[in-house]
Scaffold this motif. Structure first.
Motif, PDB file in Angstrom:
ATOM      1  N   PHE A  70       0.728  -0.859   0.047  1.00 56.69           N
ATOM      2  CA  PHE A  70      -0.025  -0.167  -0.140  1.00 56.69           C
ATOM      3  C   PHE A  70       0.772   1.131   0.046  1.00 56.69           C
ATOM      4  O   PHE A  70       0.695   2.183  -0.786  1.00 56.69           O
ATOM      5  CB  PHE A  70      -0.776   0.104   1.197  1.00 56.69           C
ATOM      6  N   GLU A  71       1.939   1.173   1.010  1.00 55.70           N
ATOM      7  CA  GLU A  71       2.864   2.396   0.986  1.00 55.70           C
ATOM      8  C   GLU A  71       3.502   2.775  -0.358  1.00 55.70           C
ATOM      9  O   GLU A  71       3.570   3.609  -1.047  1.00 55.70           O
ATOM     10  CB  GLU A  71       3.796   2.248   2.024  1.00 55.70           C
ATOM     11  N   GLU A  72       4.019   1.561  -0.996  1.00 51.70           N
ATOM     12  CA  GLU A  72       4.839   1.577  -2.223  1.00 51.70           C
ATOM     13  C   GLU A  72       3.793   1.900  -3.246  1.00 51.70           C
ATOM     14  O   GLU A  72       4.406   2.905  -3.860  1.00 51.70           O
ATOM     15  CB  GLU A  72       5.222   0.271  -2.554  1.00 51.70           C
ATOM     16  N   LEU A  73       2.662   1.616  -3.599  1.00 54.12           N
ATOM     17  CA  LEU A  73       1.675   1.995  -4.732  1.00 54.12           C
ATOM     18  C   LEU A  73       1.223   3.148  -4.534  1.00 54.12           C
ATOM     19  O   LEU A  73       0.881   3.936  -5.544  1.00 54.12           O
ATOM     20  CB  LEU A  73       0.772   0.737  -4.841  1.00 54.12           C
ATOM     21  N   SER A  74       0.637   3.544  -3.224  1.00 58.39           N
ATOM     22  CA  SER A  74      -0.039   4.814  -3.180  1.00 58.39           C
ATOM     23  C   SER A  74       1.128   5.999  -2.784  1.00 58.39           C
ATOM     24  O   SER A  74       0.503   7.009  -3.276  1.00 58.39           O
ATOM     25  CB  SER A  74      -1.104   4.462  -1.998  1.00 58.39           C
ATOM     26  N   GLY A  75       1.937   5.407  -2.371  1.00 62.86           N
ATOM     27  CA  GLY A  75       2.925   6.815  -1.665  1.00 62.86           C
ATOM     28  C   GLY A  75       2.422   7.432  -0.688  1.00 62.86           C
ATOM     29  O   GLY A  75       2.876   8.638  -0.110  1.00 62.86           O
ATOM     30  N   ILE A  76       1.300   6.971   0.132  1.00 65.70           N
ATOM     31  CA  ILE A  76       0.687   7.745   1.176  1.00 65.70           C
ATOM     32  C   ILE A  76       1.134   6.813   2.393  1.00 65.70           C
ATOM     33  O   ILE A  76       1.284   5.903   2.362  1.00 65.70           O
ATOM     34  CB  ILE A  76      -0.626   7.643   0.928  1.00 65.70           C
ATOM     35  N   ILE A 174      -5.357   2.803  -6.371  1.00 69.13           N
ATOM     36  CA  ILE A 174      -5.158   3.896  -5.750  1.00 69.13           C
ATOM     37  C   ILE A 174      -3.978   4.630  -6.579  1.00 69.13           C
ATOM     38  O   ILE A 174      -3.793   5.736  -6.771  1.00 69.13           O
ATOM     39  CB  ILE A 174      -4.909   3.823  -4.113  1.00 69.13           C
ATOM     40  N   GLY A 175      -2.983   3.714  -6.568  1.00 68.35           N
ATOM     41  CA  GLY A 175      -1.637   4.059  -7.155  1.00 68.35           C
ATOM     42  C   GLY A 175      -1.999   4.587  -8.487  1.00 68.35           C
ATOM     43  O   GLY A 175      -2.643   4.139  -9.458  1.00 68.35           O
ATOM     44  N   THR A 181       6.300   3.129 -12.146  1.00 68.99           N
ATOM     45  CA  THR A 181       5.673   1.793 -11.441  1.00 68.99           C
ATOM     46  C   THR A 181       4.846   0.923 -12.461  1.00 68.99           C
ATOM     47  O   THR A 181       4.476  -0.030 -11.989  1.00 68.99           O
ATOM     48  CB  THR A 181       4.607   2.510 -10.399  1.00 68.99           C
ATOM     49  N   GLN A 182       4.906   1.364 -13.678  1.00 69.90           N
ATOM     50  CA  GLN A 182       4.163   0.474 -14.671  1.00 69.90           C
ATOM     51  C   GLN A 182       4.619  -1.034 -14.655  1.00 69.90           C
ATOM     52  O   GLN A 182       3.682  -1.815 -14.640  1.00 69.90           O
ATOM     53  CB  GLN A 182       4.188   1.216 -16.167  1.00 69.90           C
ATOM     54  N   SER A 183       5.875  -1.276 -14.658  1.00 71.83           N
ATOM     55  CA  SER A 183       6.094  -2.681 -14.771  1.00 71.83           C
ATOM     56  C   SER A 183       5.808  -3.257 -13.628  1.00 71.83           C
ATOM     57  O   SER A 183       5.350  -4.365 -13.532  1.00 71.83           O
ATOM     58  CB  SER A 183       7.830  -2.697 -15.093  1.00 71.83           C
ATOM     59  N   ARG A 184       6.127  -2.644 -12.217  1.00 72.13           N
ATOM     60  CA  ARG A 184       5.785  -3.298 -11.010  1.00 72.13           C
ATOM     61  C   ARG A 184       4.271  -3.602 -11.057  1.00 72.13           C
ATOM     62  O   ARG A 184       4.025  -4.525 -10.618  1.00 72.13           O
ATOM     63  CB  ARG A 184       6.029  -2.106  -9.958  1.00 72.13           C
TER      64      ARG A 184
END
Ligand code: UD1
Ligand code: M6R
Length: 365
Positions: A70-76, A174-175, A181-184
């Motif tokens: 969640f932290e990684e993909l949203s940056g929140i 959310i991200g 981040t596309q490939s991830r």
């Protein structure tokens, strides 16, 4: 209703390839995730200052498993609250927060009172639940039904894995689609689609877990060490063992080992170390070495083919699991521990589906 199974917990563990499929059905579209319940609220969620996960027991553990991605993909920034503790402290919740309530039943008293509290404080309130029409589903602003199918065993199993998958889809939704981040994102979406088949593979460990349970039947205690994506796996594995097998068990953050738990280690205390391949792998290898140097009785969970790299001495028991995208690995890693808890319970002669003193849904404080 149990079909070919002896107990609901057993049925629900083995049902996971199917329950995960229904959790994802209609929601993964090529490189996109569509969550009907969230789409009109994504803007608000993306603009929140913080995401606060709130739940109890297994649902809290599922949220803890979701926190890193969640932290990684949203940056929140994401913070964690056990519902009762948030209420005891009357901890700060702000209008700028998105509060995500996780509950299989949608009726857990502490979680619902925490929801009232967050609503009063003006937060955006999102539900993740298995129960359509539950109080949680009705009172949150929006949410995601995990669609795992009815769960009857008091020990939550299939709901846990479906909660993690639902939250991974939420994090993807959310991200944004930044190039970086596309490939991830593509790898995670691909990993999600491969999960049901990999779960089928893990379930083949059933008889191996029964053998392991036999060797632990008279143990007084069992420790489980995890870190990173699999810290939650350690807590959840230990919760399963204590709640159904009625054996003392603690899940621990491996990074804390030298700050106390290491004093417990001797030749008799069984310790499970989760050391599947991810960014923490080499740190877990050194944890294993240190436990080995103190003659710990080790059971290591590793990725397929890694038995000799995790246990060069050949003196530990090894559980090999298939590998997934690192952030989805908790979905696979919990399954051998669910099987272990199940078999330990049966072998010790306790009630699997209705452990003493517990209720499926805790509707009082
Ligand atoms: C919905 C339908 C599903 C249908 C699909 C077709 C329901 C329950 N779901 O699924 O049968 O196949 O459309 O597009 O009728 N909600 C909350 N809090 C929660 C959980 C959910 O407020 O804790 C809300 C959601 O914001 C949404 C509604 O309940 O408005 C349904 O959620 P969900 O079932 O997850 O939505 P879909 O997957 O779109
Ligand atoms: O229905 P909920 O997800 O809100 O329930 C929360 C806990 O009571 C529940 O997960 C409990 O810890 C389970 N018995 C664990 O298996």
């Amino acid at each position: 209703k149990k079909g070919k199974y002896d107990h609901f917990m057993q049925k629900e563990i083995h049902e996971q390839p199917h329950s995960l499929t229904t959790t994802m059905r209609g929601r993964l579209k090529d490189s996109n995730v569509v969550l009907g319940g969230l789409k009109d609220h994504l803007r608000t969620i993306r603009h929140s200052r913080r995401i606060v996960f709130i739940g109890c027991g297994t649902s809290y553990n599922a949220a803890l498993a979701a926190r890193p991605f969640f932290e990684e993909l949203s940056g929140i920034p994401v913070t964690m609250e056990i519902a009762s503790d948030l209420l005891d402290r009357q901890g700060p919740i702000y209008r700028e927060d998105t509060a995500v309530f996780v509950s299989q039943s949608g009726e857990t008293a502490d979680t619902l009172i925490a929801l009232e509290y967050a609503l009063e404080n003006g937060a955006m309130c999102v539900g993740i639940t298995n129960t359509v029409g539950s109080t949680l589903a009705r009172k949150t602003h929006c949410g995601v039904h995990i669609n795992a199918g009815c769960e009857i065993g008091v020990a939550s199993t299939k709901a846990y894995t479906s909660q993690i998958v639902a939250m991974s889809m939420m994090a993807l939704a959310i991200g944004d689609d930044r190039i970086s981040t596309q490939s991830r994102r593509a790898a995670i979406i691909n990993g999600l689609s491969e999960l049901p088949n990999k779960v089928r593979e893990v379930l083949k460990l059933d008889s191996e877990m029964r053998d392991l349970a036999e060797s632990l039947i008279d143990s007084e205690s069992l420790l489980v060490f995890g870190r990173g994506y699999n810290y939650a796996t350690a807590l959840e594995g230990a919760l399963k063992v204590k709640e159904v097998a009625l054996m003392h068990s603690e899940g621990m953050l491996a990074g804390e080992m030298k700050h106390g738990p290491l004093a417990l280690v001797d030749e008799t205390l069984p310790i499970i170390v989760i050391a599947t391949r991810d960014a923490c792998f080499s740190k877990q290898q050194s944890v294993i070495q240190q436990l080995h140097a103190r003659k710990g009785r080790l059971i290591v969970m590793c990725s397929e083919g890694d038995a000799t790299s995790v246990c060069p001495s050949g003196s530990c028991r090894v559980i090999e699991v298939p590998q997934s995208e690192d952030c989805l690995q908790p979905v696979l890693n919990i399954i051998p521990l669910q099987l272990l808890a199940y078999h330990l319970t049966v072998l010790r002669g306790y009630d699997v589906d209705q452990p003493r003193n517990l209720a499926k849904s805790v509707t009082t404080q």
